[in-house]
Design a protein around this motif. Structure first.
Motif, PDB file in Angstrom:
ATOM      1  N   GLY A  83      -9.792  24.910 -11.602  1.00 28.30           N
ATOM      2  CA  GLY A  83      -9.494  26.240 -12.122  1.00 28.30           C
ATOM      3  C   GLY A  83     -10.257  26.573 -13.387  1.00 28.30           C
ATOM      4  O   GLY A  83      -9.684  27.096 -14.348  1.00 28.30           O
ATOM      5  N   ILE A  84     -11.548  26.282 -13.394  1.00 28.32           N
ATOM      6  CA  ILE A  84     -12.373  26.490 -14.583  1.00 28.32           C
ATOM      7  C   ILE A  84     -12.600  27.984 -14.815  1.00 28.32           C
ATOM      8  O   ILE A  84     -12.888  28.740 -13.891  1.00 28.32           O
ATOM      9  CB  ILE A  84     -13.730  25.783 -14.436  1.00 28.32           C
ATOM     10  N   SER A  85     -12.485  28.411 -16.067  1.00 26.84           N
ATOM     11  CA  SER A  85     -12.914  29.744 -16.478  1.00 26.84           C
ATOM     12  C   SER A  85     -14.052  29.576 -17.478  1.00 26.84           C
ATOM     13  O   SER A  85     -14.330  28.470 -17.928  1.00 26.84           O
ATOM     14  CB  SER A  85     -11.749  30.528 -17.101  1.00 26.84           C
ATOM     15  N   TRP A  86     -14.689  30.690 -17.827  1.00 19.86           N
ATOM     16  CA  TRP A  86     -15.889  30.599 -18.671  1.00 19.86           C
ATOM     17  C   TRP A  86     -15.733  31.471 -19.899  1.00 19.86           C
ATOM     18  O   TRP A  86     -15.284  32.608 -19.824  1.00 19.86           O
ATOM     19  CB  TRP A  86     -17.139  30.997 -17.883  1.00 19.86           C
ATOM     20  N   GLY A  87     -16.125  30.919 -21.062  1.00 25.82           N
ATOM     21  CA  GLY A  87     -16.017  31.632 -22.321  1.00 25.82           C
ATOM     22  C   GLY A  87     -17.371  31.969 -22.904  1.00 25.82           C
ATOM     23  O   GLY A  87     -18.379  32.064 -22.195  1.00 25.82           O
ATOM     24  N   VAL A  88     -17.429  32.116 -24.225  1.00 26.57           N
ATOM     25  CA  VAL A  88     -18.648  32.490 -24.926  1.00 26.57           C
ATOM     26  C   VAL A  88     -19.719  31.428 -24.730  1.00 26.57           C
ATOM     27  O   VAL A  88     -19.434  30.239 -24.603  1.00 26.57           O
ATOM     28  CB  VAL A  88     -18.349  32.692 -26.424  1.00 26.57           C
ATOM     29  N   ASN A  89     -20.993  31.879 -24.691  1.00 24.75           N
ATOM     30  CA  ASN A  89     -22.126  30.984 -24.464  1.00 24.75           C
ATOM     31  C   ASN A  89     -21.983  30.189 -23.178  1.00 24.75           C
ATOM     32  O   ASN A  89     -22.468  29.059 -23.067  1.00 24.75           O
ATOM     33  CB  ASN A  89     -22.308  30.015 -25.649  1.00 24.75           C
ATOM     34  N   ASN A  90     -21.291  30.789 -22.180  1.00 21.70           N
ATOM     35  CA  ASN A  90     -21.102  30.131 -20.885  1.00 21.70           C
ATOM     36  C   ASN A  90     -20.462  28.756 -21.026  1.00 21.70           C
ATOM     37  O   ASN A  90     -20.822  27.820 -20.313  1.00 21.70           O
ATOM     38  CB  ASN A  90     -22.439  30.018 -20.142  1.00 21.70           C
ATOM     39  N   GLN A  91     -19.513  28.649 -21.918  1.00 24.43           N
ATOM     40  CA  GLN A  91     -18.804  27.385 -22.088  1.00 24.43           C
ATOM     41  C   GLN A  91     -17.612  27.341 -21.138  1.00 24.43           C
ATOM     42  O   GLN A  91     -16.782  28.255 -21.132  1.00 24.43           O
ATOM     43  CB  GLN A  91     -18.320  27.224 -23.530  1.00 24.43           C
ATOM     44  N   PRO A  92     -17.507  26.289 -20.349  1.00 26.93           N
ATOM     45  CA  PRO A  92     -16.381  26.167 -19.420  1.00 26.93           C
ATOM     46  C   PRO A  92     -15.082  25.869 -20.154  1.00 26.93           C
ATOM     47  O   PRO A  92     -15.078  25.169 -21.166  1.00 26.93           O
ATOM     48  CB  PRO A  92     -16.795  24.993 -18.523  1.00 26.93           C
ATOM     49  N   ILE A  93     -13.998  26.398 -19.624  1.00 26.22           N
ATOM     50  CA  ILE A  93     -12.676  26.181 -20.216  1.00 26.22           C
ATOM     51  C   ILE A  93     -11.776  25.590 -19.135  1.00 26.22           C
ATOM     52  O   ILE A  93     -11.614  26.161 -18.055  1.00 26.22           O
ATOM     53  CB  ILE A  93     -12.077  27.493 -20.736  1.00 26.22           C
TER      54      ILE A  93
ATOM     55  N   ALA B 206     -14.948  17.070 -17.517  1.00 32.43           N
ATOM     56  CA  ALA B 206     -15.374  18.061 -16.529  1.00 32.43           C
ATOM     57  C   ALA B 206     -16.151  19.190 -17.184  1.00 32.43           C
ATOM     58  O   ALA B 206     -17.175  19.655 -16.666  1.00 32.43           O
ATOM     59  CB  ALA B 206     -14.149  18.614 -15.798  1.00 32.43           C
ATOM     60  N   CYS B 207     -15.688  19.633 -18.354  1.00 33.27           N
ATOM     61  CA  CYS B 207     -16.383  20.711 -19.062  1.00 33.27           C
ATOM     62  C   CYS B 207     -17.754  20.256 -19.547  1.00 33.27           C
ATOM     63  O   CYS B 207     -18.719  21.023 -19.505  1.00 33.27           O
ATOM     64  CB  CYS B 207     -15.531  21.193 -20.238  1.00 33.27           C
ATOM     65  N   ASP B 208     -17.840  19.029 -20.022  1.00 36.80           N
ATOM     66  CA  ASP B 208     -19.136  18.500 -20.444  1.00 36.80           C
ATOM     67  C   ASP B 208     -20.135  18.521 -19.296  1.00 36.80           C
ATOM     68  O   ASP B 208     -21.311  18.862 -19.474  1.00 36.80           O
ATOM     69  CB  ASP B 208     -18.984  17.067 -20.984  1.00 36.80           C
ATOM     70  N   ILE B 209     -19.690  18.133 -18.112  1.00 38.98           N
ATOM     71  CA  ILE B 209     -20.581  18.121 -16.946  1.00 38.98           C
ATOM     72  C   ILE B 209     -20.970  19.544 -16.554  1.00 38.98           C
ATOM     73  O   ILE B 209     -22.141  19.833 -16.269  1.00 38.98           O
ATOM     74  CB  ILE B 209     -19.903  17.398 -15.768  1.00 38.98           C
ATOM     75  N   LEU B 210     -19.994  20.455 -16.559  1.00 39.53           N
ATOM     76  CA  LEU B 210     -20.273  21.835 -16.158  1.00 39.53           C
ATOM     77  C   LEU B 210     -21.185  22.550 -17.142  1.00 39.53           C
ATOM     78  O   LEU B 210     -21.900  23.489 -16.763  1.00 39.53           O
ATOM     79  CB  LEU B 210     -18.961  22.604 -16.007  1.00 39.53           C
ATOM     80  N   MET B 211     -21.193  22.134 -18.403  1.00 46.29           N
ATOM     81  CA  MET B 211     -22.112  22.724 -19.374  1.00 46.29           C
ATOM     82  C   MET B 211     -23.568  22.519 -18.972  1.00 46.29           C
ATOM     83  O   MET B 211     -24.455  23.234 -19.420  1.00 46.29           O
ATOM     84  CB  MET B 211     -21.872  22.108 -20.758  1.00 46.29           C
ATOM     85  N   LEU B 212     -23.811  21.551 -18.104  1.00 42.23           N
ATOM     86  CA  LEU B 212     -25.177  21.232 -17.677  1.00 42.23           C
ATOM     87  C   LEU B 212     -25.632  22.089 -16.498  1.00 42.23           C
ATOM     88  O   LEU B 212     -26.761  21.928 -16.025  1.00 42.23           O
ATOM     89  CB  LEU B 212     -25.259  19.752 -17.292  1.00 42.23           C
ATOM     90  N   LYS B 213     -24.785  22.974 -16.015  1.00 44.57           N
ATOM     91  CA  LYS B 213     -25.078  23.707 -14.782  1.00 44.57           C
ATOM     92  C   LYS B 213     -26.435  24.403 -14.788  1.00 44.57           C
ATOM     93  O   LYS B 213     -27.193  24.297 -13.807  1.00 44.57           O
ATOM     94  CB  LYS B 213     -23.957  24.707 -14.497  1.00 44.57           C
ATOM     95  N   PRO B 214     -26.836  25.141 -15.854  1.00 45.21           N
ATOM     96  CA  PRO B 214     -28.158  25.768 -15.832  1.00 45.21           C
ATOM     97  C   PRO B 214     -29.294  24.763 -15.682  1.00 45.21           C
ATOM     98  O   PRO B 214     -30.287  25.032 -14.994  1.00 45.21           O
ATOM     99  CB  PRO B 214     -28.226  26.496 -17.185  1.00 45.21           C
ATOM    100  N   ALA B 215     -29.156  23.600 -16.306  1.00 38.75           N
ATOM    101  CA  ALA B 215     -30.181  22.570 -16.177  1.00 38.75           C
ATOM    102  C   ALA B 215     -30.189  21.989 -14.764  1.00 38.75           C
ATOM    103  O   ALA B 215     -31.241  21.645 -14.221  1.00 38.75           O
ATOM    104  CB  ALA B 215     -29.951  21.460 -17.209  1.00 38.75           C
ATOM    105  N   VAL B 216     -29.008  21.874 -14.148  1.00 41.37           N
ATOM    106  CA  VAL B 216     -28.931  21.410 -12.758  1.00 41.37           C
ATOM    107  C   VAL B 216     -29.624  22.413 -11.845  1.00 41.37           C
ATOM    108  O   VAL B 216     -30.388  22.034 -10.938  1.00 41.37           O
ATOM    109  CB  VAL B 216     -27.457  21.217 -12.338  1.00 41.37           C
ATOM    110  N   GLU B 217     -29.399  23.693 -12.071  1.00 40.85           N
ATOM    111  CA  GLU B 217     -30.041  24.724 -11.258  1.00 40.85           C
ATOM    112  C   GLU B 217     -31.556  24.667 -11.367  1.00 40.85           C
ATOM    113  O   GLU B 217     -32.269  24.993 -10.411  1.00 40.85           O
ATOM    114  CB  GLU B 217     -29.532  26.107 -11.672  1.00 40.85           C
ATOM    115  N   ARG B 218     -32.058  24.252 -12.509  1.00 44.33           N
ATOM    116  CA  ARG B 218     -33.506  24.108 -12.692  1.00 44.33           C
ATOM    117  C   ARG B 218     -34.032  22.793 -12.148  1.00 44.33           C
ATOM    118  O   ARG B 218     -35.233  22.522 -12.229  1.00 44.33           O
ATOM    119  CB  ARG B 218     -33.858  24.243 -14.178  1.00 44.33           C
TER     120      ARG B 218
END
Length: 611
Positions: free
Chosen positions: A26-36, A129-141
């Protein structure tokens, strides 16, 4: 998307891995695309469902295809894999980005944290989990991929693990390196890295140590240690503040950065212990002489290919400040770096490194502004920004004859501020205060800002105003900072001492900040240089933001103003703040709402192993 970062099978598997985390928790997203992620919402059903989803992703054809894609990618690109304890996951990943073009992470959610026997708390799991999700843009690249742990697919890894268990040798470093080299033997071209800073270079299981070769050479290990020192040194706090995904993007945009850094950190070996001690002393001396020139000089670099000056040398020496020393291994790196620096004085590098580090500084400012904009909409913020009660002083009206006579005498006392100062001192306190409060902005300007030959007299006048009327004093301070000359100093600087011990009203504080930027940072008096002005502004800002009664208001006013500035102005102010606050941007500058801080603040991963 660049060809080298296309979404191959490994990237697709990794994105599916992140999607499962996002949906199940149930992750939501905050400022600077930070997962919550809210730990209280993680019930047994959600965790069991996530474990099942990840197991499906990490097994079967998709996992095999991901390993094949990783093997293919490694033929033409540098891939890294981390091992050992990761007390700071963010810094751990950034080290991998500096070391190679792609970072490979082994799954440790399904493999470890989600096991029924795991004793990891919901809070640690949520933050992980949030630490891993913070990497999402780098994973997409395609710059970071998550693969099944070697124990799940490599017979060699399973055998090595059993051998280590029988030997009773299963430290995080030895086991993790052995797993990485097992994957190498299975065909994945990976360069192991670790953030261990005080231990000797880890060695793999005996059966695999002969395969370490150039993938994990002593030279590579020393390079990793030098990079670790840089990432953890407070002189480079902006490297810590930039998100890992943006860090990767900026590093990738400067294609020669890794090669230039490696060249810089790889001088010839062979120093004796006596030479080592001598070089350490010399390096400390060089550091002391140059550190204060680092940030002021870095602004002199152009974006059109100018050559670096000795300032960047200081910038890189800073990584190895005395606080990071303490072992022979670290000392060896310091000496190597010191030698390289001295070479660089005579043969400066092109500005690839400088441009990359400046880009990282600018990114820190952009992310900080986004945080502040998010906070602007918080309830109650408008009320907290109301002007101070004494922010406006009206000229006196309906005064009695005594006041009128005294006021005329004040202006007739002479042309110089000194003359008017002497007259004020001759009056009773109440009458003197009444005259000072009656002054208009134009009259104050004439008393404070016609400074030639009057500096000392004006500073004495400012100091004495406090004794008669405090509101009048702050209005004079506001007027002083409206002058392009900025802060006035003389033989008597009691007005500065007052600013360092008394609560400054908003209008005076904002006047100070704007002049600090316009004159004392960009102007010829540059406070980034050592000197009296820097010392004074440091004392004022430290008191007003950390000790004054209204420090919370001063902090908030600074943040709100800061977000309105242009990028170069934010960079300049962040530089000043680092110099003021012991080489680190203070926490109040980037403060998150309390409700969010508890959900995605950094977690201490010291109890986790990246195996």
């Amino acid at each position: 998307m660049p060809p080298t970062l296309k979404q191959d099978s490994a990237t697709i598997l990794s994105l599916n891995y992140l999607s499962a985390i996002e949906s199940r928790l149930g992750i939501s997203w905050g400022v600077n695309n930070q997962p919550i992620c809210l730990p209280d919402h993680l019930d047994a059903a959600a965790l069991k469902g996530l474990k099942a989803d990840l197991d499906d992703i990490l097994k079967g054809v998709s996992a095999s295809n991901a390993r094949n894609a990783t093997e293919e990618y490694g033929r033409d690109h540098i891939q890294t894999v981390g091992f050992g304890l990761a007390p700071d996951f963010d810094q751990f990943v950034k080290l991998g980005f500096l070391y190679g073009e792609r970072v490979v992470l082994w799954d440790f959610l399904s493999n470890r944290l989600l096991l029924e026997k795991s004793k990891i708390t919901n809070l640690t799991l949520a933050k992980t989990a949030c630490d891993i999700l913070m990497l999402k843009p780098a994973v997409e690249r395609g710059a970071i991929v998550i693969l099944p742990h070697p124990m799940e697919w490599s017979g060699l890894a399973e055998k090595v693990a059993e051998d280590l268990k029988r030997q009773g040798s299963r430290s995080a470093a030895v086991f993790g390196l052995s797993m990485a080299l097992s994957a190498v033997e299975e065909g994945l071209n990976l360069h192991p890295f670790t953030m261990l800073r005080s231990d000797p270079q880890p060695k793999a299981s005996y059966g695999l140590s002969e395969h370490e070769g150039d993938l994990y050479s002593k030279e590579n290990y020393i390079f990793q240690k030098a990079l670790s020192g840089m990432l953890n040194n407070q002189e480079f706090a902006y490297l810590q503040n930039v998100s890992a995904a943006e860090f990767q993007r900026i590093v990738a945009e400067h294609k020669d950065l890794r090669r230039k850094l490696r060249k810089l950190f790889n001088p010839p070996p062979g120093l004796s212990q006596q030479q080592l001690a001598t070089e350490l002393k010399s390096m400390e001396s060089d550091f002391a002489d140059l550190i204060n020139k680092q940030n002021s000089g870095i602004r002199k670099y152009g974006a059109e290919g100018l050559e670096a000056t000795a300032v960047l040398t200081t910038s890189l020496l800073t990584k190895l400040h005395a606080a990071t020393l303490g072992t022979t291994a670290i000392a060896d790196i310091c000496v190597r770096l010191a030698i390289a620096m001295r070479k660089w004085f005579n043969t400066p590098e092109k500005n690839t490194i400088v441009q990359a580090f400046q880009a990282l500084q600018r990114q820190e400012g952009r992310e900080l502004v986004n945080e502040l904009r998010q906070q602007e909409n918080r309830p109650g913020i408008a009320a907290s920004l109301q002007a101070d009660d004494d922010s406006s002083i009206q000229p006196a009206s309906g005064a009695d004859q005594e006041f009128e006579d005294a006021r005329h005498a004040f202006w007739d006392s002479g042309d110089w501020t000194e003359n008017k100062h002497d007259y004020i001192l001759s009056l009773p306190v109440e009458l003197a205060g009444k005259i000072l409060r009656s002054l208009t902005s134009g009259e104050r300007w004439g008393l404070v800002n016609f400074r030639r030959f009057q500096e000392t007299y004006i500073t004495e006048y400012l100091g004495d105003i406090w004794k008669f009327n405090r509101s009048a004093f702050w209005k004079h301070i506001e007027t002083m900072f409206k002058s392009s000359e900025g802060l006035i100093i003389g033989e008597c600087d009691e007005h500065v001492e007052i600013m360092c011990r008394e609560n400054m009203p908003k209008y005076a504080w904002m006047s100070l900040l704007k002049r600090l930027l316009a004159t004392h940072i960009y102007g010829p008096l540059g406070v980034v240089e050592d000197g009296y002005y820097r010392e004074l502004f440091t004392q004022i800002v430290l008191f007003q933001t950390t000790k004054a009664i209204a420090k919370k208001k001063r902090q908030l006013e600074f943040r709100t103003w800061f977000r309105t500035l242009k990028s170069k102005d934010r960079d300049a102010l962040l530089l000043f703040l680092r110099l003021t606050f012991n080489n680190k941007v203070p926490g109040w500058v980037r403060r998150q709402p309390a409700a969010q801080r508890s959900t995605y603040a950094k977690v201490d991963h010291s109890d986790l192993e990246i195996k």
